[in-house]
Design a protein around this motif. Sequence first.
Motif: not given
Length: 313
Positions: A168-193
């Motif tokens: 539950v905790l990792p899922l909640a943290l991942a969801f929150g991180t995605n909300l923050v990174l959703g505003r910066k798609p280029v940064l999110k893509t590079k980070l996930l790669q």
Amino acid sequence: MNLLEKSYTFLILAAVIIGLGVGQINGIHLYAEAAITPLLMLMLYLTFLNIPIADMTKAFQNIRFTYTSIIINFAWTPLLAWVLALTFLSDHPALMIGFIMLMVTPCTDWYLIFTGIAKGNVALSTAILPLNLLLQVILLPFYLFIFAGTSGTIEPSLLLKSLVVVLVLPLALAFGTNLVLGRKPVLKTKLLQTLSVFPMLLLSLAIASLFAAQGSLLFEHLDILWLLILPILCFFIINYVISQRIGKWIGFVTADRVSLSLATLARNSPIALAIAIAAFPNEPLIALALVIGPLLELPILAIVTQMLMMRKH
């Protein structure tokens, strides 16, 4: 898939061997046991970061395929796994739970590789990937409460605590991180790669830690590992026949039937293994069942792929 993901089976086997070797060092088991939970939390956090929630609507563009695969994976398959476990493993509750955990978590990675090789509908298989991952994360705790509770292998309160901490905790943290990174798609893509290589490495370290901490118990039970072969083979044979028959009955074209078979045969052992290590730290045979599973699964999927390639109708 990156090179590490393609070498998953060999990495896991190497982690087991290294863990067993390191476990022979006096006092190491205490440090190894303490490392397991943090490694798993980080591994699952990075894994959950890759759930493309925004793309989930694509799965419902082909309603018949999506609902058929969901029913097979999350209704029929748990029932089949339960029956096979009772039939072949009822005298070995730890192996029974490990077997069931493997079978109730559909694959979210390498089934796409086999689908492409067998000339299946890769786009269709890709569309249901995020839905499969989200559903198994949601449903796995319910399956565990049902199966672990009836086996008497673990206290429900301990299981609940483990699932909250590691799932539950990792899922909640991942969801929150995605909300923050959703505003910066280029940064999110590079980070996930950049981070894509780490979940497999973290899982391997957690497996090595588990076997370093509990390895001595495994040598006492190596003879019962052969008990897993027959139920695993039965699972793949039965689900192959079921998926092909249902696909024909519904009227799927050949490429869609190929996708349905592989989407309902391949299993997600990394997720199941991570949860097993966290939820059952004193039952290494449960984790061992999930290690043995992929060693049999990958050759079986290779054979199934060849069979599907030969089917013309």
